[in-house]
Write a protein that holds these residues in place. Structure first.
Motif, mmCIF file in Angstrom:
data_model
loop_
_atom_site.group_PDB
_atom_site.id
_atom_site.type_symbol
_atom_site.label_atom_id
_atom_site.label_comp_id
_atom_site.label_asym_id
_atom_site.label_seq_id
_atom_site.Cartn_x
_atom_site.Cartn_y
_atom_site.Cartn_z
ATOM 1 N N MET A 217 -2.918 -5.987 -11.982
ATOM 2 C CA MET A 217 -2.515 -7.038 -11.066
ATOM 3 C C MET A 217 -2.330 -8.355 -11.817
ATOM 4 N N GLU B 163 0.817 -1.221 0.000
ATOM 5 C CA GLU B 163 0.000 0.000 0.000
ATOM 6 C C GLU B 163 0.848 1.266 0.000
ATOM 7 N N SER C 224 -6.429 -10.745 -1.427
ATOM 8 C CA SER C 224 -5.797 -9.538 -0.901
ATOM 9 C C SER C 224 -6.453 -8.295 -1.488
ATOM 10 N N LYS C 225 -6.208 -7.175 -0.849
ATOM 11 C CA LYS C 225 -6.758 -5.894 -1.279
ATOM 12 C C LYS C 225 -6.351 -5.619 -2.722
ATOM 13 N N THR C 226 -7.252 -5.000 -3.479
ATOM 14 C CA THR C 226 -6.932 -4.636 -4.852
ATOM 15 C C THR C 226 -6.670 -3.136 -4.930
ATOM 16 N N TYR C 227 -5.878 -2.757 -5.918
ATOM 17 C CA TYR C 227 -5.499 -1.359 -6.116
ATOM 18 C C TYR C 227 -5.819 -0.955 -7.547
ATOM 19 N N ASP C 228 -5.731 0.326 -7.810
ATOM 20 C CA ASP C 228 -6.008 0.843 -9.140
ATOM 21 C C ASP C 228 -4.759 0.722 -10.018
ATOM 22 N N THR D 137 0.493 -10.497 -6.972
ATOM 23 C CA THR D 137 0.142 -10.909 -5.611
ATOM 24 C C THR D 137 0.078 -12.422 -5.504
ATOM 25 N N TYR E 45 1.583 -4.957 -10.209
ATOM 26 C CA TYR E 45 1.905 -5.729 -9.008
ATOM 27 C C TYR E 45 1.437 -7.162 -9.167
ATOM 28 N N ASN F 234 -1.607 -12.599 -11.211
ATOM 29 C CA ASN F 234 -1.748 -13.683 -10.236
ATOM 30 C C ASN F 234 -0.411 -14.418 -10.084
#
Length: 108
Positions: free
Chosen positions: A84, A61, A77-81, A72, A70, A86
């Motif tokens: 992503m 974060e 888990s939390k997602t971001y803008d 993960t 990113y 896997n």
């Protein structure tokens, strides 16, 4: 020299601008390091220049604004803008080729 450029979320390495990939797992040690190493090797094999680093999921974060993509390894888990990938697929090998193709597209 390496420096993070303000207002650009890429790194400059010897005059070449590089995208930044962060691999996050629960502790930022073994699993994320393994996946980061595998991704880095695959990118090198394709002649794609990018920085790949491992972090713990809690640190993500605070650095997400400086990341292009990113990866993960923590399910749910939390997602971001940000795009992503896997990371579990790089651990198991199942679906890894497709996920790597997705990563390459994101780095263009």
């Amino acid at each position: 020299f390496t420096q993070i450029l303000e207002n650009k979320k890429i790194l400059k390495l010897g005059g070449i601008y590089m995208k930044r990939i962060v691999v996050a797992c629960g502790s930022g040690v073994a699993t994320s390091q393994t996946v980061a190493s595998k991704i880095n090797s695959m990118l090198e094999d394709e002649g794609i220049r990018a920085t790949v680093e491992a972090v713990d999921i809690k640190s993500l974060e605070s650095i997400i604004d400086q990341v292009d993509v990113y990866v993960t390894i923590v399910p749910g888990s939390k997602t971001y803008d940000k795009p992503m990938i896997n990371g579990i697929k790089f651990l198991t090998g199942m679906g890894m080729a497709e996920e790597f193709e997705k990563l390459k597209e994101l780095l263009k």
